[in-house]
Design a protein around this motif. Structure first.
Motif, short mmCIF file in Angstrom:
data_model
loop_
_atom_site.label_atom_id
_atom_site.label_comp_id
_atom_site.label_asym_id
_atom_site.label_seq_id
_atom_site.Cartn_x
_atom_site.Cartn_y
_atom_site.Cartn_z
N SER A 1 6.05 90.50 31.44
CA SER A 1 5.78 89.01 32.09
C SER A 1 5.80 88.33 30.33
O SER A 1 5.38 88.34 29.72
N PRO A 2 5.60 87.08 30.55
CA PRO A 2 5.95 86.05 29.25
C PRO A 2 3.81 86.24 28.81
O PRO A 2 3.04 86.58 29.03
N GLN A 3 3.83 86.19 27.51
CA GLN A 3 2.78 85.66 26.74
C GLN A 3 1.47 85.08 27.37
O GLN A 3 2.13 83.86 28.41
N ASP A 4 0.53 85.54 27.20
CA ASP A 4 -0.72 84.73 27.69
C ASP A 4 -1.26 83.36 27.26
O ASP A 4 -2.12 82.41 27.49
N SER A 5 -0.92 83.03 25.86
CA SER A 5 -0.63 81.65 25.41
C SER A 5 0.01 80.70 24.89
O SER A 5 1.25 81.62 24.98
N GLN A 6 -0.12 79.75 25.07
CA GLN A 6 1.01 78.57 24.95
C GLN A 6 0.19 77.48 24.26
O GLN A 6 -0.57 77.00 24.64
N ILE A 7 1.48 76.80 23.84
CA ILE A 7 1.10 75.09 23.14
C ILE A 7 2.60 74.33 23.59
O ILE A 7 3.61 75.24 24.24
N ALA A 8 2.08 73.21 24.49
CA ALA A 8 3.89 72.59 25.03
C ALA A 8 3.29 71.24 23.36
O ALA A 8 2.01 70.50 23.16
N ILE A 9 4.07 70.37 24.10
CA ILE A 9 4.48 68.94 22.86
C ILE A 9 5.96 68.00 23.56
O ILE A 9 6.98 69.34 23.60
N GLY A 10 5.43 67.24 23.70
CA GLY A 10 6.17 66.42 24.61
C GLY A 10 6.17 64.61 24.82
O GLY A 10 4.62 64.35 24.07
N LEU A 11 7.33 63.99 24.96
CA LEU A 11 6.80 62.66 24.99
C LEU A 11 6.35 62.23 26.70
O LEU A 11 7.17 62.26 27.26
N THR A 12 5.62 61.31 26.66
CA THR A 12 4.78 60.63 27.63
C THR A 12 5.14 59.44 27.78
O THR A 12 4.53 58.60 27.07
N ARG A 13 6.08 58.45 29.18
CA ARG A 13 6.13 57.06 29.20
C ARG A 13 5.23 57.13 30.12
O ARG A 13 4.89 57.82 31.33
N ARG A 14 3.92 56.21 30.26
CA ARG A 14 2.36 56.07 30.85
C ARG A 14 1.98 54.51 31.27
O ARG A 14 1.96 54.07 29.64
N ASN A 15 2.09 53.78 32.49
CA ASN A 15 1.70 53.01 32.19
C ASN A 15 2.57 51.59 30.90
O ASN A 15 1.44 51.26 30.40
#
Length: 587
Positions: free
Chosen positions: A370-384
């Motif tokens: 199974s994958p590891q239990d902690s995670q971090i994510a970074i992304g580009l978001t276009r909202r409104n």
């Protein structure tokens, strides 16, 4: 005595991973503060505790080795100390007799989202050996706390801030099997450990030290996983750093694998999941016929079938009959002589006609994979019509859009998940949402074993008014529903949810039914489509429909994934769109 103190210093024993394991020390700090356990509780250090242990063992006081048998055994091995007898240590000798440890295994019980203390699984030890008459004995060694009640905020406060009473128990292993497999329908993985005779005795001696100590349970730093990990470290030759925020039961299994301590493994499947796995290998008409036969307490007729098909049908009949027995009420007349007789007949058929056939199902659901239990994510978001950099951190567990193939169904479990937005134009940093706890389990319904899907969330997130203006609000919400699995790769689900949010100083009730689809695709990808209709029960027009599409791609490393999400939120007056592309790292 001074030459042994000097030799210990020369060998730098205080920095040895086994010494830290014996004291349950992480990052130089002890996790046990009891004066029963620590001789230097008021001014602790690894060196001071080692020196104090040597002095008290050879101070002339009677049977101090019985207080610290594991410390004595290890220090004697390292320093060639004069022998002190352990034969007069009544509790230690009684424990060795009562729970012999010719074999020691790790045991992992799969996740139980209905119980907060076991929502990431449970890890414990299995001790196996022979009694004085040559009869086999099996015992479970487990560390846990009382996590009863439904007040989750209080449970988190007590278990993470002030601590709860920890219980270190010895119980017959079959009682644990009956609890996890029968009552809770959880799978159990057993991992037999490669240990020398000295390491087995050292572990037994350390278990006695723990049993006679007052222990305090902390969910995030001293739980079943950390205690068993310290015990395993007595067989380690190197230290392994914890890369996540806290150690989980699955991490312990993975660390044992990295230390090359696992000799072999086996899966004990609960009948509920065994039924599902067997039904996937049989045509639906055959499964239905088996169900009808068992409901009528009739032995299935399989003599005309190909041997492997007949074997699978009888195994399905056996699992279905056992599941009915496990879930029956005391008033159910089916649990009696007739069902026991039918069980015996099915077992006889399997032994007599198919002795060489082996049942192999669910083996791919290994916690090690199974994958590891902690995670971090970074992304580009276009909202409104505005662009943001979005960063999120999940200290423990996984999201619905993660790779869940090592689970028995699509699930989500989040603890203290937080995401922030950075406006790329104004550089302003905003809190997007904070989830204290979120659990979602989409268990496919099965005609023979049932299955109810459910969700529960508590946290702070944007709430929209009729004009789709965003306002942060605390909320608690939950729901129940049903999931249907078509083949291996497509799930459809429907949930009926109810929630309450606190906004502008008052509580507001709302409903939020949800329907959706999850498609597991080739090239390690997964798609999710969902529609949520949120309606305020106050009738103030704060209702909207949320359409969401997420495409996920997992890489072979299992720790990196890409996600594309498209959201459209529509009220009577307005429509809001959001697009996001993110990179996620599991650790």
């Amino acid at each position: 005595m001074y030459k042994y103190l000097e030799l210990a210093q020369q060998k730098n024993l205080a920095r040895h991973p086994v010494w830290s394991g014996l004291l349950h020390v992480s990052n130089g700090r002890p996790n046990i503060h009891s004066r029963q356990f620590l001789l230097t509780a008021d001014s602790f250090s690894l060196v001071a505790e080692l020196n104090a242990t040597l002095k008290i063992l050879y101070s002339g006081e009677v049977n101090q080795q019985c207080r610290f048998p594991a410390r004595y055994l290890w220090l004697r091995q390292q320093l060639d100390l004069p022998e002190l007898s352990l034969q007069d240590c009544t509790e230690f000798q009684e424990f060795k007799t009562r729970a012999p440890a010719t074999e020691i295994s790790l045991a992992f019980a799969s996740e139980n989202l209905a119980q907060p203390s076991s929502m990431m699984g449970h890890i414990f030890l299995k001790l196996r050996g022979l009694d004085s008459n040559g009869n086999p004995l099996e015992h479970a060694i487990s560390f846990f706390t009382d996590a009863g009640g439904i007040n989750i905020p209080r449970l988190f406060y007590e278990s993470m801030v002030v601590g709860k009473t920890g219980y270190f128990s010895l119980s017959p292993y079959q009682e644990k099997i009956a609890l996890y497999l029968g009552e809770e329908q959880r799978s159990i993985w057993e991992y037999s450990l490669k240990l020398s005779d000295f390491q087995k005795e050292l572990i037994q001696a350390h278990l006695i030290e723990l049993r006679q100590t007052d222990l305090v349970y902390f969910f995030q730093k001293y739980n079943c996983a950390t205690v068993i990990d310290f015990v395993l470290s007595l067989a380690a030759t190197e230290s392994l750093n914890n890369t996540g925020f806290w150690l989980t039961p699955k991490d312990v299994v993975k660390r044992a694998e990295k230390l090359n301590l696992i000799e072999q493994s086996r899966l004990i499947s609960p009948n509920r999941w065994l039924i599902r796995a067997l039904r996937e290998q049989l045509p639906s008409d055959q499964s239905k016929a088996i169900q009808e036969d068992i409901d009528a307490l009739r032995l299935p007729e399989v003599t005309q079938l190909e041997p492997n098909q007949a074997f699978l049908q009888l195994q399905l009949a056996k699992a279905y009959l056992a599941y009915q027995t496990e879930t029956a009420t005391p008033q159910d007349k089916r649990v009696g002589v007739q069902s026991n007789s039918l069980k015996s007949k099915i077992s006889h058929e399997l032994q007599e006609k198919y002795p060489s056939h082996v049942l192999q199902v669910l083996e791919q659901k290994n916690p090690i994979e199974s994958p590891q239990d902690s995670q971090i994510a970074i992304g580009l978001t276009r909202r409104n019509e505005q662009n943001y950099l979005r960063m999120s951190l999940t200290p423990a567990s996984h999201q619905l859009d993660d790779d869940n193939r090592q689970y028995f169904s699509e699930t989500e479990l989040l603890l203290f998940d937080v995401s922030i937005l950075k406006d790329l134009r104004s550089r302003q940093i905003l809190l997007d949402q904070f989830t204290v706890y979120s659990a979602k389990s989409l268990i496919p319904y099965d005609a023979m074993s049932g299955g109810i899907s459910g969700t529960f969330r508590i946290g702070v997130a944007p709430q929209y008014d009729a004009q789709l203006r965003s306002h942060k609000a605390a909320f608690i919400e939950g729901g129940l529903g049903i999931t249907h699995r078509a083949g291996h790769d497509l799930d459809s689900f429907a949930l009926l949810g109810l929630g309450v949010r606190w906004q502008s100083g008052r509580a507001q009730l709302y409903t939020q039914p949800e329907i959706g689809f999850i498609l597991r695709e080739v090239f390690d990808m997964k798609s999710r489509i969902s529609v949520v209709m949120k309606s305020d029960l106050a009738g103030n027009g704060q209702s909207h429909m949320h359409f969401r599409f997420v495409q996920s791609k997992y890489f072979k490393s299992k720790d990196v994934s890409l996600h594309l999400s498209i959201d459209r939120i529509r009220s009577r007056e307005k429509t809001l769109s959001q697009f996001e592309f993110s990179l996620k790292k599991m650790f």
